[in-house]
Design a protein around this motif. Structure first.
Motif, PDB file in Angstrom:
ATOM      1  N   PHE A  13      -3.286  -6.968   8.514  1.00 42.53           N
ATOM      2  CA  PHE A  13      -4.496  -7.086   7.695  1.00 42.53           C
ATOM      3  C   PHE A  13      -5.268  -8.225   8.334  1.00 42.53           C
ATOM      4  N   PHE A  16      -3.340 -11.143  10.040  1.00 44.94           N
ATOM      5  CA  PHE A  16      -2.078 -11.320   9.330  1.00 44.94           C
ATOM      6  C   PHE A  16      -1.172 -10.095   9.549  1.00 44.94           C
ATOM      7  N   VAL A  18       1.698  -7.958   8.515  1.00 40.56           N
ATOM      8  CA  VAL A  18       2.457  -7.778   7.279  1.00 40.56           C
ATOM      9  C   VAL A  18       3.704  -6.925   7.518  1.00 40.56           C
ATOM     10  N   PRO A  37      12.247 -11.326  -0.101  1.00 43.01           N
ATOM     11  CA  PRO A  37      11.487 -12.188  -1.023  1.00 43.01           C
ATOM     12  C   PRO A  37      10.104 -11.623  -1.332  1.00 43.01           C
ATOM     13  N   ASN A  38       9.471 -12.134  -2.360  1.00 45.49           N
ATOM     14  CA  ASN A  38       8.101 -11.725  -2.682  1.00 45.49           C
ATOM     15  C   ASN A  38       7.219 -11.876  -1.447  1.00 45.49           C
ATOM     16  N   GLY A  39       6.396 -10.848  -1.220  1.00 48.81           N
ATOM     17  CA  GLY A  39       5.464 -10.916  -0.097  1.00 48.81           C
ATOM     18  C   GLY A  39       6.087 -10.582   1.245  1.00 48.81           C
ATOM     19  N   ALA A  40       7.350 -10.114   1.244  1.00 49.48           N
ATOM     20  CA  ALA A  40       8.032  -9.812   2.511  1.00 49.48           C
ATOM     21  C   ALA A  40       7.463  -8.563   3.192  1.00 49.48           C
ATOM     22  N   GLY A  41       6.745  -7.751   2.436  1.00 49.76           N
ATOM     23  CA  GLY A  41       6.144  -6.552   3.030  1.00 49.76           C
ATOM     24  C   GLY A  41       6.835  -5.255   2.622  1.00 49.76           C
ATOM     25  N   LYS A  42       7.592  -5.286   1.536  1.00 44.13           N
ATOM     26  CA  LYS A  42       8.355  -4.096   1.119  1.00 44.13           C
ATOM     27  C   LYS A  42       7.412  -2.968   0.663  1.00 44.13           C
ATOM     28  N   THR A  43       6.489  -3.306  -0.246  1.00 44.36           N
ATOM     29  CA  THR A  43       5.573  -2.279  -0.746  1.00 44.36           C
ATOM     30  C   THR A  43       4.674  -1.773   0.379  1.00 44.36           C
ATOM     31  N   THR A  44       4.264  -2.670   1.253  1.00 47.32           N
ATOM     32  CA  THR A  44       3.434  -2.244   2.393  1.00 47.32           C
ATOM     33  C   THR A  44       4.199  -1.230   3.240  1.00 47.32           C
ATOM     34  N   GLN A  85       5.149   1.387  -8.779  1.00 50.94           N
ATOM     35  CA  GLN A  85       5.634   0.247  -9.537  1.00 50.94           C
ATOM     36  C   GLN A  85       5.079   0.263 -10.955  1.00 50.94           C
ATOM     37  N   GLU A 172      10.706  -0.356  -7.135  1.00 54.31           N
ATOM     38  CA  GLU A 172      11.145  -1.081  -8.335  1.00 54.31           C
ATOM     39  C   GLU A 172      11.194  -0.196  -9.589  1.00 54.31           C
ATOM     40  N   HIS A 203      14.495  -5.827  -6.972  1.00 54.01           N
ATOM     41  CA  HIS A 203      14.696  -7.275  -6.955  1.00 54.01           C
ATOM     42  C   HIS A 203      15.992  -7.691  -7.620  1.00 54.01           C
TER      43      HIS A 203
HETATM   44  N1  LIG Z   1      -4.585  -4.775   1.391  1.00 53.79           N
HETATM   45  C1  LIG Z   1      -4.136  -5.984   1.767  1.00 53.79           C
HETATM   46  N2  LIG Z   1      -4.939  -6.864   2.401  1.00 53.79           N
HETATM   47  C2  LIG Z   1      -4.480  -8.067   2.790  1.00 53.79           C
HETATM   48  N3  LIG Z   1      -3.214  -8.503   2.610  1.00 53.79           N
HETATM   49  C3  LIG Z   1      -2.372  -7.653   1.991  1.00 53.79           C
HETATM   50  C4  LIG Z   1      -2.776  -6.367   1.534  1.00 53.79           C
HETATM   51  N4  LIG Z   1      -1.690  -5.757   0.971  1.00 53.79           N
HETATM   52  C5  LIG Z   1      -0.679  -6.635   1.044  1.00 53.79           C
HETATM   53  N5  LIG Z   1      -1.078  -7.772   1.663  1.00 53.79           N
HETATM   54  C6  LIG Z   1      -0.252  -8.944   1.930  1.00 53.79           C
HETATM   55  O1  LIG Z   1       0.880  -8.505   2.630  1.00 53.79           O
HETATM   56  C7  LIG Z   1       2.024  -9.248   2.259  1.00 53.79           C
HETATM   57  C8  LIG Z   1       3.109  -8.304   1.859  1.00 53.79           C
HETATM   58  O2  LIG Z   1       2.793  -7.692   0.625  1.00 53.79           O
HETATM   59  P1  LIG Z   1       3.735  -6.603  -0.066  1.00 53.79           P
HETATM   60  O3  LIG Z   1       3.129  -6.276  -1.376  1.00 53.79           O
HETATM   61  O4  LIG Z   1       3.994  -5.505   0.886  1.00 53.79           O
HETATM   62  O5  LIG Z   1       5.062  -7.460  -0.266  1.00 53.79           O
HETATM   63  P2  LIG Z   1       6.339  -7.147  -1.167  1.00 53.79           P
HETATM   64  O6  LIG Z   1       7.516  -7.506  -0.338  1.00 53.79           O
HETATM   65  O7  LIG Z   1       6.273  -5.762  -1.679  1.00 53.79           O
HETATM   66  O8  LIG Z   1       6.144  -8.192  -2.339  1.00 53.79           O
HETATM   67  P3  LIG Z   1       6.639  -8.146  -3.882  1.00 53.79           P
HETATM   68  O9  LIG Z   1       8.128  -8.243  -3.815  1.00 53.79           O
HETATM   69  O10 LIG Z   1       6.016  -9.375  -4.439  1.00 53.79           O
HETATM   70  O11 LIG Z   1       6.142  -6.871  -4.485  1.00 53.79           O
HETATM   71  C9  LIG Z   1       1.605 -10.186   1.145  1.00 53.79           C
HETATM   72  O12 LIG Z   1       1.385 -11.463   1.694  1.00 53.79           O
HETATM   73  C10 LIG Z   1       0.319  -9.574   0.650  1.00 53.79           C
HETATM   74  O13 LIG Z   1      -0.550 -10.559   0.169  1.00 53.79           O
END
Ligand SMILES: Nc1ncnc2c1ncn2[C@@H]1O[C@H](COP(=O)(O)OP(=O)(O)OP(=O)(O)O)[C@@H](O)[C@H]1O
Length: 247
Positions: A13, A16, A18, A37-44, A85, A172, A203
């Motif tokens: 992104f 960044f 991800v 951890p939160n923000g690790a990129g799982k949902t992405t 989710q 989740e 989680h």
């Molecule tokens: N559309 C986007 N634009 C910019 N940054 C993004 C976008 N989508 C996700 N991110 C960033 O990518 C990183 C990973 O996000 P993601 O939601 O994939 O993490 P996660 O592991 O699923 O987190 P959680 O456990 O909190 O759900 C985060 O820092 C988030 O802010």
């Protein structure tokens, strides 16, 4: 046999990164958990797998077939389906009506399925059978909004399952579900037919370890550790980074 594989998957992104060079292999029939951890990129990563997001580089293979360029709906037809989710059900419909709609959509059945449900015996039979599998048999005629939250989450999974997936991606599924209902949700998923592959984000570590045969740990977008659940559970690096324990 590998059901789902990514090779060098990347997503940026802006500047960044991800998803950082993720090469993931999910065995057919696995109960595979994706943690981190939160923000690790799982949902992405799930969004990349389902086609909600396009990768910046790398590819995705479903049972060996490259699906990277396919739009989301074509991937569902190929057999890869997700739940979300956030609860996205129609509260006024019953589970039976909801499932019937999903089956009708899958099979391209026209008309007003909900109004004329009695004319669609096959659909009703399949919906009822699915609902029983998901522990919803006794509540199939109640308004969805009145169901316990764990039952609503099970209905979401049943909806995804109605598309006859070979690979089911669950983001989740037990989030927000009270403690005493969580294990039922995961147990039902775990008991799905052995040829259905499940990749799950979760989680709650108790749930992860009771469910998963294999675990991938994502940290900062990259695979940090991967292997059989017992190995990952005992990996000192994982404990230190993810579980917050000292190595
Ligand atoms: N559309 C986007 N634009 C910019 N940054 C993004 C976008 N989508 C996700 N991110 C960033 O990518 C990183 C990973 O996000 P993601 O939601 O994939 O993490 P996660 O592991 O699923 O987190 P959680 O456990 O909190 O759900 C985060 O820092 C988030 O802010």
């Amino acid at each position: 046999m590998i059901a789902l594989e990514t090779q060098g998957l990347k997503r940026r992104f802006g500047a960044f990164v991800v998803t950082n060079d993720v090469s993931l292999r999910v065995e057919r029939g696995a109960r595979h958990a994706l943690i981190g951890p939160n923000g690790a990129g799982k949902t992405t990563l799930i969004n990349l797998l389902t086609g909600v997001l396009k990768p910046s580089a790398g590819c995705i293979l479903l049972e060996g077939e490259d699906i990277t360029a396919l739009p989301a709906h074509r991937r569902v037809k190929k057999g890869i389906t997700r739940t979300f989710q956030i609860n996205q059900l129609f509260g006024e419909y019953t589970p039976l009506e909801t499932l019937a709609l999903a089956i009708g959509e899958r099979d391209g059945i026209g008309g007003n399925l909900v109004r004329d449900l009695g004319s669609f015996d096959d659909v009703v039979d399949e919906a009822a059978e699915l609902l029983s599998r998901f522990g919803l048999g006794s509540v199939m005629g109640q308004r969805t909004a009145t169901l316990a939250y764990g039952k609503q989450r099970l209905l979401e999974i049943a909806l995804a399952f109605a598309s006859k997936p070979r690979v089911l991606l669950l983001d989740e599924p037990a989030a927000g579900v009270p403690e005493d209902e969580r294990h039922e949700v995961l147990k039902i998923v775990s008991d799905l037919p052995g040829d259905v592959t499940v990749l799950l984000i979760e989680h709650d570590m108790d749930l992860v370890f009771s469910f998963a045969t294999c675990i991938t740990v994502l940290v900062a977008g990259a695979i940090f550790a991967e292997g059989p659940a017992t190995e990952v559970a005992n990996d000192a690096r994982v404990k230190a980074v993810y579980l917050g324990e000292s190595a």
